[in-house]
Design an enzyme around this catalytic site. Structure first.
Site, PDB file in Angstrom:
ATOM      1  N   HIS A 129       0.720  -1.609  -0.229  1.00  0.00           N
ATOM      2  CA  HIS A 129       0.016  -0.029  -0.277  1.00  0.00           C
ATOM      3  C   HIS A 129       0.966   1.459   0.043  1.00  0.00           C
ATOM      4  O   HIS A 129       2.214   1.173  -0.187  1.00  0.00           O
ATOM      5  CB  HIS A 129      -0.894  -0.377   1.079  1.00  0.00           C
ATOM      6  CG  HIS A 129      -0.461  -0.019   2.641  1.00  0.00           C
ATOM      7  ND1 HIS A 129       0.394   0.469   3.359  1.00  0.00           N
ATOM      8  CD2 HIS A 129      -0.605  -1.485   3.396  1.00  0.00           C
ATOM      9  CE1 HIS A 129       1.598   0.107   3.999  1.00  0.00           C
ATOM     10  NE2 HIS A 129       1.145  -0.960   4.226  1.00  0.00           N
ATOM     11  N   GLY A 173       1.982   3.410   2.419  1.00  0.00           N
ATOM     12  CA  GLY A 173       2.518   3.445   3.093  1.00  0.00           C
ATOM     13  C   GLY A 173       4.348   2.743   2.626  1.00  0.00           C
ATOM     14  O   GLY A 173       5.176   3.100   2.883  1.00  0.00           O
ATOM     15  N   HIS A 174       4.206   1.241   2.002  1.00  0.00           N
ATOM     16  CA  HIS A 174       5.134   0.745   1.578  1.00  0.00           C
ATOM     17  C   HIS A 174       5.897   1.924   0.723  1.00  0.00           C
ATOM     18  O   HIS A 174       6.902   1.794   0.393  1.00  0.00           O
ATOM     19  CB  HIS A 174       4.690  -0.735   1.292  1.00  0.00           C
ATOM     20  CG  HIS A 174       4.341  -1.969   1.480  1.00  0.00           C
ATOM     21  ND1 HIS A 174       3.086  -1.783   1.671  1.00  0.00           N
ATOM     22  CD2 HIS A 174       4.991  -2.153   2.875  1.00  0.00           C
ATOM     23  CE1 HIS A 174       2.516  -3.015   2.262  1.00  0.00           C
ATOM     24  NE2 HIS A 174       4.009  -2.918   3.888  1.00  0.00           N
ATOM     25  N   LYS A 207       5.299   3.837  11.422  1.00  0.00           N
ATOM     26  CA  LYS A 207       4.115   2.609  11.700  1.00  0.00           C
ATOM     27  C   LYS A 207       4.206   1.815  13.033  1.00  0.00           C
ATOM     28  O   LYS A 207       3.669   1.112  14.114  1.00  0.00           O
ATOM     29  CB  LYS A 207       3.245   1.753  10.268  1.00  0.00           C
ATOM     30  CG  LYS A 207       2.895   0.911  11.238  1.00  0.00           C
ATOM     31  CD  LYS A 207       1.189   1.285  11.362  1.00  0.00           C
ATOM     32  CE  LYS A 207       0.428   0.087  10.682  1.00  0.00           C
ATOM     33  NZ  LYS A 207       0.461  -1.192  11.404  1.00  0.00           N
ATOM     34  N   SER A 232      -1.153  -3.705   5.514  1.00  0.00           N
ATOM     35  CA  SER A 232      -1.743  -4.818   4.887  1.00  0.00           C
ATOM     36  C   SER A 232      -3.180  -5.753   5.716  1.00  0.00           C
ATOM     37  O   SER A 232      -3.677  -6.492   4.802  1.00  0.00           O
ATOM     38  CB  SER A 232      -0.781  -5.841   4.985  1.00  0.00           C
ATOM     39  OG  SER A 232       0.097  -5.098   4.292  1.00  0.00           O
TER      40      SER A 232
HETATM   41  P1  AMP Z   1       4.794  -5.080   6.371  1.00  0.00           P
HETATM   42  O1  AMP Z   1       5.328  -5.378   4.501  1.00  0.00           O
HETATM   43  O2  AMP Z   1       3.781  -4.668   7.229  1.00  0.00           O
HETATM   44  O3  AMP Z   1       5.996  -6.441   7.104  1.00  0.00           O
HETATM   45  O4  AMP Z   1       5.968  -3.403   6.468  1.00  0.00           O
HETATM   46  C1  AMP Z   1       7.032  -3.421   5.536  1.00  0.00           C
HETATM   47  C2  AMP Z   1       7.202  -1.742   5.848  1.00  0.00           C
HETATM   48  O5  AMP Z   1       6.450  -0.874   5.206  1.00  0.00           O
HETATM   49  C3  AMP Z   1       7.556  -2.264   7.723  1.00  0.00           C
HETATM   50  O6  AMP Z   1       8.875  -1.473   7.638  1.00  0.00           O
HETATM   51  C4  AMP Z   1       6.851  -0.906   7.626  1.00  0.00           C
HETATM   52  O7  AMP Z   1       6.855  -0.407   9.135  1.00  0.00           O
HETATM   53  C5  AMP Z   1       6.216  -0.267   6.793  1.00  0.00           C
HETATM   54  N1  AMP Z   1       4.882   0.054   7.036  1.00  0.00           N
HETATM   55  C6  AMP Z   1       4.069  -0.162   6.706  1.00  0.00           C
HETATM   56  N2  AMP Z   1       2.426   0.261   6.764  1.00  0.00           N
HETATM   57  C7  AMP Z   1       3.333   1.886   6.758  1.00  0.00           C
HETATM   58  C8  AMP Z   1       2.761   2.638   7.034  1.00  0.00           C
HETATM   59  N3  AMP Z   1       1.678   2.974   7.095  1.00  0.00           N
HETATM   60  N4  AMP Z   1       3.460   3.990   6.766  1.00  0.00           N
HETATM   61  C9  AMP Z   1       4.774   4.076   6.903  1.00  0.00           C
HETATM   62  N5  AMP Z   1       4.972   2.847   6.507  1.00  0.00           N
HETATM   63  C10 AMP Z   1       5.119   1.404   7.180  1.00  0.00           C
END
Ligand code: AMP
Length: 308
Positions: free
Chosen positions: A34, A36-37, A151, A188
């Site tokens: 999304h 954020g990534h 986050k 996610s």
């Molecule tokens: P994940 O795929 O959820 O393991 O997240 C991968 C990376 O994306 C991690 O460093 C998370 O902290 C970052 N991340 C997830 N959601 C957000 C968000 N809303 N804003 C900024 N970074 C995010």
């Protein structure tokens, strides 16, 4: 964008740019991407010559009763989004690339003090799984910088500690939390929320906005901030038939993640709650120049009418 599915191919692809002195940026993710990534990829794009994003659902960071099997997966969507964000290489390793000797191998343990609160006690073994996979990904890609989201504040903090303590030489960058326009932190796992749960999920970010607002009025006493947060949480949930189940709501020092009587240079207010099938987390930085100030305007309106 190149899509690479095994570790050897990643090594050989990165050889030429590494030799040419190009800066390599790594963005580890578990996919179902999304915006954020996207912000991490764009930050890497702006600071590095070669951007490598990884999509790997890491089995060792899930507890036995957690959502490893159900975790959302969207390979085609991820590929499309990464390309549009300017990623150069998508690395999608197999379990056998990351865990060549099996899943019961070496674990990197975080210092106990950094995992004695927040998600630590609620997810035993989780941060060891995170540190283990991140170190492996750093070893495979050997980046100059790696990008993580605020986050997951505790995750960022333990990774930063590990990278420094194990002399990796990799700069660990923290990027601000990206939110939906109404304030909900992108995740996610938001995909698990039914529409009425999605509406109720806003109580997390609104509670944090209330704490940040209190901090901005000059309150520095952690207990007073925590009490204000609990009051906001209760007000927002008042009258709800099935409110989110609060797991924790803590105000801690941002460096040590330990409770402190007064917030010093930087604190963090962090929350976790269960809502239907989703476990949601969020946090705000308590600092003069907090990266989360935009949350206040996103939450204004409903925040103050309900608190009144
Ligand atoms: P994940 O795929 O959820 O393991 O997240 C991968 C990376 O994306 C991690 O460093 C998370 O902290 C970052 N991340 C997830 N959601 C957000 C968000 N809303 N804003 C900024 N970074 C995010």
């Amino acid at each position: 964008m190149q899509v690479i599915k095994d570790a050897r191919a990643l090594e050989s692809t990165l050889q030429a740019p590494r030799r040419a002195g190009k800066r390599i940026g790594l963005v580890p993710t578990m996919g179902a991407l999304h915006a954020g990534h996207g912000s991490l990829v764009k930050a890497a794009r702006s600071r590095c010559d070669v951007v490598v994003a990884t999509v790997f659902v890491n089995p060792t960071q899930f507890g036995p009763t957690e959502d490893l099997e159900a975790y959302p997966r969207d390979t085609e969507g991820d590929r499309f989004k990464l390309e549009s964000w300017g990623c150069d290489i998508l690395f999608m390793p197999q379990d056998s690339d990351v865990y060549p000797l099996g899943l019961d191998g070496v674990r990197i343990q975080p210092p106990a003090a950094l995992v004695s609160g927040l998600c630590g006690p609620r997810r035993p073994g989780h941060f060891a799984g995170v540190l283990t996979v991140v170190l492996k990904l750093l070893n495979l890609a050997r980046p100059h910088m790696a990008f993580f989201g605020q986050k997951d504040f505790q995750q960022w903090r333990v990774i930063q500690h590990m990278a420094a303590d194990l002399l990796t030489g990799v700069e660990i960058v923290r990027c601000p939390t990206v939110r939906e326009t109404d304030g909900l932190a992108m995740s996610s796992r938001n995909a698990y929320l039914a529409p009425e749960e999605r509406a109720r999920a806003l109580v997390l970010s609104r509670t944090l906005a209330a704490v940040l607002d209190r901090f901005r009025t000059g309150e520095r006493n952690s207990e007073a901030l925590r009490v204000a947060a609990m009051q906001a949480w209760q007000n927002f949930n008042d009258g709800e038939a099935s409110p989110p189940q609060l797991e924790y709501l803590e105000v801690v020092d941002a460096g040590t993640l330990a409770p402190v009587p007064e917030i010093g240079a930087e604190g963090v207010a962090a929350i976790a709650a269960r809502l239907g099938k989703a476990r949601l987390i969020d946090n705000v930085l308590l600092a003069e120049d907090s990266a989360d100030l935009a949350l206040l305007s996103a939450s204004r309106g409903t925040l103050f009418s309900r608190l009144a």
